[in-house]
Design a protein around this motif. Sequence first.
Motif, PDB file in Angstrom:
ATOM      1  N   LEU A 163      26.864 -50.776  -9.430  1.00 18.21           N
ATOM      2  CA  LEU A 163      26.979 -49.802 -10.507  1.00 18.21           C
ATOM      3  C   LEU A 163      28.399 -49.251 -10.603  1.00 18.21           C
ATOM      4  O   LEU A 163      28.952 -49.134 -11.709  1.00 18.21           O
ATOM      5  CB  LEU A 163      25.990 -48.665 -10.272  1.00 18.21           C
ATOM      6  N   LYS A 166      30.748 -51.642 -12.225  1.00 19.79           N
ATOM      7  CA  LYS A 166      30.560 -51.684 -13.676  1.00 19.79           C
ATOM      8  C   LYS A 166      31.277 -50.524 -14.359  1.00 19.79           C
ATOM      9  O   LYS A 166      31.852 -50.694 -15.447  1.00 19.79           O
ATOM     10  CB  LYS A 166      29.072 -51.648 -14.004  1.00 19.79           C
ATOM     11  N   ILE A 167      31.262 -49.344 -13.733  1.00 19.17           N
ATOM     12  CA  ILE A 167      31.849 -48.149 -14.353  1.00 19.17           C
ATOM     13  C   ILE A 167      33.349 -48.081 -14.136  1.00 19.17           C
ATOM     14  O   ILE A 167      34.120 -47.793 -15.067  1.00 19.17           O
ATOM     15  CB  ILE A 167      31.188 -46.878 -13.794  1.00 19.17           C
ATOM     16  N   TYR A 219      27.132 -41.312 -19.178  1.00 19.57           N
ATOM     17  CA  TYR A 219      27.484 -42.736 -19.203  1.00 19.57           C
ATOM     18  C   TYR A 219      26.823 -43.474 -18.041  1.00 19.57           C
ATOM     19  O   TYR A 219      26.337 -44.596 -18.194  1.00 19.57           O
ATOM     20  CB  TYR A 219      29.000 -42.896 -19.153  1.00 19.57           C
ATOM     21  N   SER A 222      23.219 -44.130 -18.966  1.00 21.02           N
ATOM     22  CA  SER A 222      23.052 -45.192 -19.968  1.00 21.02           C
ATOM     23  C   SER A 222      23.376 -46.577 -19.411  1.00 21.02           C
ATOM     24  O   SER A 222      22.716 -47.558 -19.758  1.00 21.02           O
ATOM     25  CB  SER A 222      23.922 -44.907 -21.201  1.00 21.02           C
ATOM     26  N   GLN A 223      24.380 -46.654 -18.535  1.00 27.50           N
ATOM     27  CA  GLN A 223      24.809 -47.948 -18.012  1.00 27.50           C
ATOM     28  C   GLN A 223      24.053 -48.363 -16.753  1.00 27.50           C
ATOM     29  O   GLN A 223      24.157 -49.510 -16.319  1.00 27.50           O
ATOM     30  CB  GLN A 223      26.314 -47.908 -17.702  1.00 27.50           C
ATOM     31  N   GLU A 226      20.147 -51.233 -15.851  1.00 30.01           N
ATOM     32  CA  GLU A 226      19.947 -52.567 -15.273  1.00 30.01           C
ATOM     33  C   GLU A 226      19.831 -52.537 -13.752  1.00 30.01           C
ATOM     34  O   GLU A 226      19.341 -53.491 -13.130  1.00 30.01           O
ATOM     35  CB  GLU A 226      21.082 -53.509 -15.689  1.00 30.01           C
TER      36      GLU A 226
END
Length: 369
Positions: A163, A166-167, A219, A222-223, A226
Amino acid sequence: MKKFIISKSRRLKSTPFTSRLENYGVTGYTMYNHMLLPTFFNSLEEEYKHLKKDVQLWDVSVQREIEINGKDSYKLMQLMTCRDLSKAKTNKCYYVPLVDKEGYMVNDPLVMKFEGTKWRVCIADSDVLLFAKGIAGASNLDVGISETNISTLAVQGPKSDSLMKKIFGKEILDLKFFNFNYFDFQGVSYVISKSGFSKQGGYEIHIEDLNSGLNLYDYFISQGREFNLKPGCPNQIERIEAGLLSYGNDMDNKDNPYECGFENYVNLESDINFLGRESLENIKSKGIKRKLMGVIIDINEINLTKEEKLYNGKDKEVGFLRSATFSPKFNKVIGIAMINKAYCKESEDFNININGKTASGKVCNLPFA
């Protein structure tokens, strides 16, 4: 049954993220550093299982950050702790027991060493600001001391690396345990440390721009779908299984570092000058009479609101239970107890009167196997 609420005020503050937590269904709070700390959303056990499997976003803004800066900042930091900080390196974090003149625990913060003379002390639940100001004033030190307006989000769990990559990008994966650095997101720079109050792996994001922090929180939500990200909080089951001590619960200002198992952080061999040095030298010379240990109790539920006595036979005191919870891993109640030295042996038997009944248990080492 009549319900009671905790009234918010200037004495008991919410955090910048409290409204977000309430939107996501937080159902329990405790008080920590005069602020609201969430304790669970649905159930401790459900959130424990999720934390060990996926990833959670925690609001740990209650972990207030005291900034110490100036010519005598190292001198003040060293006066407060029995750990040798003389070789502390920039961009590293240190677990630091703070002790008073008698050698008793004041706090056990995460300390961050910045460039130059700046330090940040990320505190557990006690008033370190006043402790630091008192020492600095009495010693006439040239130092600035203030509580920052920093709020902290923790990303914890086995999927935290994926995670965070990704951010913040793949560079975040180069960050080593108990190190910190600056990372940018949407034009804002954040101090991020590889740390957190769990053994599941993760990061802590130290947020100075609170408006940007709220955007970052949203954010993440929301991200993170998955990765099955959910809002969470420090979990009582996971932290007791891992042997992570909680100041104010497992230990307080009546306990010394040796009793708490922090002997590796007491550096009496070096020539550092700290407030409780003489007292800890005396304690080491005489030896301790008790120590924090793990316990396993043959019951499947407990509601512990105060210390409970452990005993062997009718009147032989074994120690006192300080924290406890049901563990799905052991299918029994486990806890952390201050045990008298004579009984600090693995598999030592004891009894406890709890919930109107007598239960048996055994002493064990920390962390739980």
